[in-house]
Design a protein around this motif. Sequence first.
Motif, PDB file in Angstrom:
ATOM      1  N   GLN A 237       0.823  -1.140  -0.176  1.00 49.93           N
ATOM      2  CA  GLN A 237      -0.200   0.063  -0.139  1.00 49.93           C
ATOM      3  C   GLN A 237       1.024   1.325  -0.095  1.00 49.93           C
ATOM      4  O   GLN A 237       0.518   2.266  -0.518  1.00 49.93           O
ATOM      5  CB  GLN A 237      -0.905   0.059   1.061  1.00 49.93           C
ATOM      6  CG  GLN A 237      -1.504  -1.365   1.446  1.00 49.93           C
ATOM      7  CD  GLN A 237      -2.691  -1.516   0.276  1.00 49.93           C
ATOM      8  OE1 GLN A 237      -3.038  -0.569  -0.518  1.00 49.93           O
ATOM      9  NE2 GLN A 237      -3.119  -2.750   0.012  1.00 49.93           N
ATOM     10  N   GLU A 238       1.830   1.069   0.725  1.00 49.76           N
ATOM     11  CA  GLU A 238       2.846   2.234   0.912  1.00 49.76           C
ATOM     12  C   GLU A 238       4.360   1.841   0.752  1.00 49.76           C
ATOM     13  O   GLU A 238       4.711   1.125   1.824  1.00 49.76           O
ATOM     14  CB  GLU A 238       2.888   3.123   2.434  1.00 49.76           C
ATOM     15  CG  GLU A 238       1.137   3.623   2.624  1.00 49.76           C
ATOM     16  CD  GLU A 238       1.193   4.170   3.992  1.00 49.76           C
ATOM     17  OE1 GLU A 238       1.608   5.315   4.191  1.00 49.76           O
ATOM     18  OE2 GLU A 238       0.224   3.691   4.792  1.00 49.76           O
ATOM     19  N   LYS A 239       5.013   2.425  -0.397  1.00 51.50           N
ATOM     20  CA  LYS A 239       6.334   1.731  -0.433  1.00 51.50           C
ATOM     21  C   LYS A 239       7.172   2.167   0.580  1.00 51.50           C
ATOM     22  O   LYS A 239       8.378   1.638   0.738  1.00 51.50           O
ATOM     23  CB  LYS A 239       6.757   2.105  -1.819  1.00 51.50           C
ATOM     24  CG  LYS A 239       5.795   1.331  -2.974  1.00 51.50           C
ATOM     25  CD  LYS A 239       6.510   1.798  -4.361  1.00 51.50           C
ATOM     26  CE  LYS A 239       5.747   0.939  -5.448  1.00 51.50           C
ATOM     27  NZ  LYS A 239       6.357   1.229  -6.560  1.00 51.50           N
ATOM     28  N   ASP A 240       6.800   3.474   1.162  1.00 54.08           N
ATOM     29  CA  ASP A 240       7.802   4.214   2.096  1.00 54.08           C
ATOM     30  C   ASP A 240       8.085   3.216   3.391  1.00 54.08           C
ATOM     31  O   ASP A 240       9.045   3.494   4.091  1.00 54.08           O
ATOM     32  CB  ASP A 240       7.391   5.607   2.258  1.00 54.08           C
ATOM     33  CG  ASP A 240       6.179   5.645   3.183  1.00 54.08           C
ATOM     34  OD1 ASP A 240       5.087   5.121   2.658  1.00 54.08           O
ATOM     35  OD2 ASP A 240       6.031   6.272   4.110  1.00 54.08           O
ATOM     36  N   ILE A 241       6.856   2.448   3.489  1.00 55.79           N
ATOM     37  CA  ILE A 241       7.187   1.659   4.839  1.00 55.79           C
ATOM     38  C   ILE A 241       8.541   0.697   4.639  1.00 55.79           C
ATOM     39  O   ILE A 241       9.128   0.662   5.698  1.00 55.79           O
ATOM     40  CB  ILE A 241       6.029   0.845   4.925  1.00 55.79           C
ATOM     41  CG1 ILE A 241       4.890   1.423   5.389  1.00 55.79           C
ATOM     42  CG2 ILE A 241       6.168  -0.532   5.945  1.00 55.79           C
ATOM     43  CD1 ILE A 241       3.473   0.602   5.453  1.00 55.79           C
ATOM     44  N   TYR A 242       8.488   0.320   3.581  1.00 58.25           N
ATOM     45  CA  TYR A 242       9.748  -0.635   3.324  1.00 58.25           C
ATOM     46  C   TYR A 242      11.222   0.061   3.203  1.00 58.25           C
ATOM     47  O   TYR A 242      12.368  -0.394   3.819  1.00 58.25           O
ATOM     48  CB  TYR A 242       9.669  -1.558   2.142  1.00 58.25           C
ATOM     49  CG  TYR A 242       8.151  -2.420   2.135  1.00 58.25           C
ATOM     50  CD1 TYR A 242       8.446  -3.575   2.769  1.00 58.25           C
ATOM     51  CD2 TYR A 242       7.126  -2.184   1.705  1.00 58.25           C
ATOM     52  CE1 TYR A 242       7.410  -4.477   2.940  1.00 58.25           C
ATOM     53  CE2 TYR A 242       5.937  -2.958   2.159  1.00 58.25           C
ATOM     54  CZ  TYR A 242       6.338  -4.023   2.515  1.00 58.25           C
ATOM     55  OH  TYR A 242       5.064  -4.901   2.549  1.00 58.25           O
TER      56      TYR A 242
END
Length: 971
Positions: A237-242
Motif C-alpha cells: 500500500q505504501e512503499k515508504d514503509i519498506y
Amino acid sequence: MADGHEQPPEGWTESQVSDWLKLIGVKKQYIEKLYEEEVDGKILLALDENFLKSKIGMKFGPAHLIIQKRDELINSKEKSPVKKKATSGGKKELEQKNIDNKSVQSEGPLAQLPEKAQAVVTNRPAGKEQHVSPAKEDCRPRPFDQEGIDFIYVKHRVLQPESGAFNLISPCHEFKSLATATKLDRTRLQAKFAGEVLKFATGCMNIRSNGTIHFGVMDSKDDVGYVHGEIIGIPVQEKDIYVDALDYIERSFSSGRDHVRECVRPPRFIEVVDRESTEKMYVVEVDIVPSISIVKNKVYRVCLPKFAEATNKVHFEKETILRRVGSKTEPVMEKDISDFHERMKDRDAQREEAENNLFLSAPDCCQDLGRKLKMLMTSGKKFIEKGKWFILVTNKFNPDDLCNIEWLLNLNIFCVFDFDPDSKVSGLCSEYLQHHIANMHSLQSYRISGDMSIKEFTSNLHLFEQTSWIFCNGRSDFKVDETTCDEMTWIKTKMTVLRESVSLICKQILPKGIFQVVFLLTSPVDKPLLHTFYEFFTDMEGHEDIICICESEKNFQKWQSFAEGSCGAESVNNASVVGMKMSHINSTLQQVQSVEASAKKHLPVFVKGTCLLETTEEEKMYSLEILTVDLCDGTTKEFIEEEKANIDQQFYHGGRINWLNLWLSDRKHVEEIIERDAYQEVYTFVNDALKSNANQTPVNCINIYHHPGSGGSTVARQVLWNNRKSVRCAVCLPVLLLIEDSDKEYLDDLKNELEVATNTKRIQHATLCFILLSCRRSHDPEKRCKESPLQNVSVTHKLSAQEKRKFARKREVLEAQYEPDFILTFVLMSKGFDEKYVQQFVEHLLQGINRQDVVTTLILYVALLNTYVQNSFISQSHCEALLGLTVRWEMFRQHEFEESLGDRGKLVFLHLRDEKTHIESIRIIHPLIAEEILKQHLGNQQTRSSLAMDLLRDDVHLREGVLEGRNIIHF
C-alpha cells in the motif's frame, strides 16, 4: 506417470523418468535431451552434476535440482515403504487435494501434465500432511543491482532454489513469503522486514558475497500448496514503509553504519502479474553489494530488531556476527570467532580477485542481428513468402521511427493489435493510412454473434481484402465507447474481449502455419501487451510463429521476463531481435521482400499517357485484380534469380499462369510462353471493339470456351497482359475485364449493372467503356463458338499444325531443363493431348501399384472429384488425416506430406494454395489424367458409384472425428 511412485526408481523406464522430471519442474529441452540419451531409472540413480552439466549441457541450477530431488526421492523410499494398494478413500482424498490446489497451478502449456501423473512423495517432517504439487514454470530473477530495469514476475512461477555463496559475484538468494507480516501494523511490519534484511545483509557482507533477499516468494515447506521459490507477491500500500524500515541500520549496528548503508541497496518493487486477478501485488527485493573497497578488513556485528508483544515495542537482540552457510544465514559460534577473524584476509583476497575478474572479462560477442532478423521473418527462406499473413502487435511509435516503415508497407498484414490510443492521429496507423487502406476496429468488433458463420464474419469485415486495425486500448480521436484506461482497468474490462479476438483469429480464421505474429515493441511495455502475448502463445500452441522486435534493451526486459516462463529463456532469445534501430530493420527487411518499396503503379490514359494508381485507391477496389502498365517491374533482382526456375516449373507442371510468368518471359528471364492460335482471334476481337463505331454499346462481351486444361485461361491472361499498356485492365475507362469460370447469369447481371453505371454517368453514346472477356470451361467449346462466331472463341485439346510445331520446339528446350514427368501438362499439350500418350502415361503410373495402399485410395478419390467436378480439390489436412500422417515438426510439414505421397503421388498431384485463406490443397495435374486413372483402375460405372459412396462416407467420418467445422473438400 500413472502410479509411478509405487515402483522403485531403479525400475523406471525412460518415459517414467521424463514424467518425474516434469513433476519436479525441469525444463522441457533438458527432459527431451535426457530421454534421447536413454536415461532410465538405473542411470538416474547413478547420475552426478558433472554429467548433467558437461554431457547434457545443463546450467548449474537445474543440475543441482535434479540431484537434490533424486536424493530426496531415494531417502523417502528407504524411510517410507509403499503400500501395495491404496484405498479408494485415499484416492479420493488425493484427487480432492489436486482440485483444491488448482488455483495455484500454472496455466502455461509447458506446465500441462497428463491427468494421471502423480508426484513422487518426498520425505516430510513427522506429522506434516503429504502434498502432491504439480510442476510449475521456472523463471529467472531480476538482473542484479541494475538501475532502470523494467522487470516483472508472473504469479506461481518458480525461482531457482535458495543458494549460498557461489563465486561471491553471482548473488546468493533468500526467499521470504512475508504473507503474515503484511497484515500487521506499520511498526511490526517494519521490524520484521528490517530484521530479515539486516540478518541476510550482515551474513553476505561478512563472507563478501553479493546477495538478494526476496519478499513475496515462498520459502517454507510448511506452505501447503506451494513449492519452494514460488512467486506469490505481497500487497504494498505504501512503499515508504519498506524504504524507511532500513533506518533501523543506525540502531542495529554499533559501528560501520555508513558501510552498511553503502552495501544495502534500497528496496526494489517488482510487480507480479496474475492472469486470474486484478489485485496489484509485488515482490520486494533488496540487493546486497559488499564491494571490497568498503568492507576490507572488517567484520560486522548486528543487533537485529524484533517486536516484543509483551512490551508492545521493538527491542534489539544480542549483538551477533552472522555469516552465510550454504543457503542459510547463521551466527558464528563463540569458539569459531577467532578463526573467523583470522580468515578475513582470505575472504578479502577472494572478493578482490572476483571483482577484478569481473572488470577484465571479455565483452559479449556481437550477434549477427541482420541475419537473425531475416531468418525469423522469412521462416528460414530466402524471401518473405508472398502467401504468408502477418499479425502485428505494437505500442506507441517514436516519430523518428515512423520514417522507416517501408518494410511494413510491403508486408501482407492481416491485422494490427495497436495499444497506442493516438495511433490514428499521430502514430503508426496515421502513417500506414497514407499508403494503404485499413479498416478501423475496436476489440468489440471481433466478437462473433452466435448466429453468424465464420465465412459471413470474415466477409462482413473484409478480413482478407483489407488490413484490420484493432485499437486495443481506445482511440483518442474517437470518444464514443473508445476511452483509454489504465492497466488494471483494462484487465478488468477488456482482457476477456482480447482473449476472444485472439482465439477467433488463431483457431477459426487463420490455419496454423500460414501466419506469423510480430510483436514490435517501440516503447515501454505494459501488462495488457504481455497478456496479449500469452493469449497468442496459448492459442497458437507454442512460440514457433511468434517473434519479437525491440530496439531498446530496457523495453525488452519486462517482455523477456514474462515470456521466458512460457517459452524458456533459449526460445525467447532465439525468437527475438533486440538492439537494432528501426532504420536498420527497415533496410534489412527490404532485402528479403520480393518487391521494391519504392515501386509505383501506373495506368494508361485516353491520350496515350499514364497516370499514377495510388495503392489506397487500388485497395478500395479489393474485388478486382488490376493490371498496371508497370506490373511486376518492381520485382527485385535477387528474387528473380532465386525464384524464376520455381515459378516457371510450377506453370509447366500444370499450375495456373500468373502475371509474373508473363513478365519473366517478356524480360527473357525464362523461355517465351507459346501463344495458341485462339490468342490471335481474341486479340483481334478486342482491337475491333476498341475502334470507333457509331453502333458501339458501352459493354462488349467476348467469350472464350475451352476444354479443361487446354490453356484457355492462359490465352485470356495473355490477352490482358499484352493490352495492359493501351487499355485499363480491370479499371475504368475503357476496361478490359477478365471474368473466369463464372456462369452466364452472373455475366449477364454484371453487364446490366455496368450499363446502368454508364448511363448514370451520362457517358456519350457509342463510347466503349467495358470489354468483358469471359473465360469458361466447356466440354464442347467448338459448338459454342459456332453459336456466336463473332463473339465466341474456342480453345480445344486439338492443336493446329502451327501450334504443334511451336510446342514441339518448346518441349525440346524444357526437357533439357526439367525431367519430362515434371512438365507433364506441357508435354501433353505438345502432343495435342494425344489419347494414346495419356493412356501410356497412366498405364506406366499404375504399373505394379498396390491397390490396398492408402496413397492409391487418395489418388482415386481426387481423380473422381476432378473428373466430375470442375475446379475441385481436396485440402492437404484431409489428405494427412486419410494417410494417417502424424507431423512431429511443423517446419517439416510440407516435406513430410510430399514424402508420404511416394513417387506416384508426387508425379500426379498438383499442390495449390487458396489465394484468400491460403489453405493448402491438391488436385490431379490434368483432368484427362484423372479420367484415365479412373478408366484404367476401376472400369465400369458401378464401381465408380461405390467409390463415390466410399468418399462421402470417409468425408463424414473426417468431419466428425478430425476436422470438425472446416471445409475439407471443395466442389
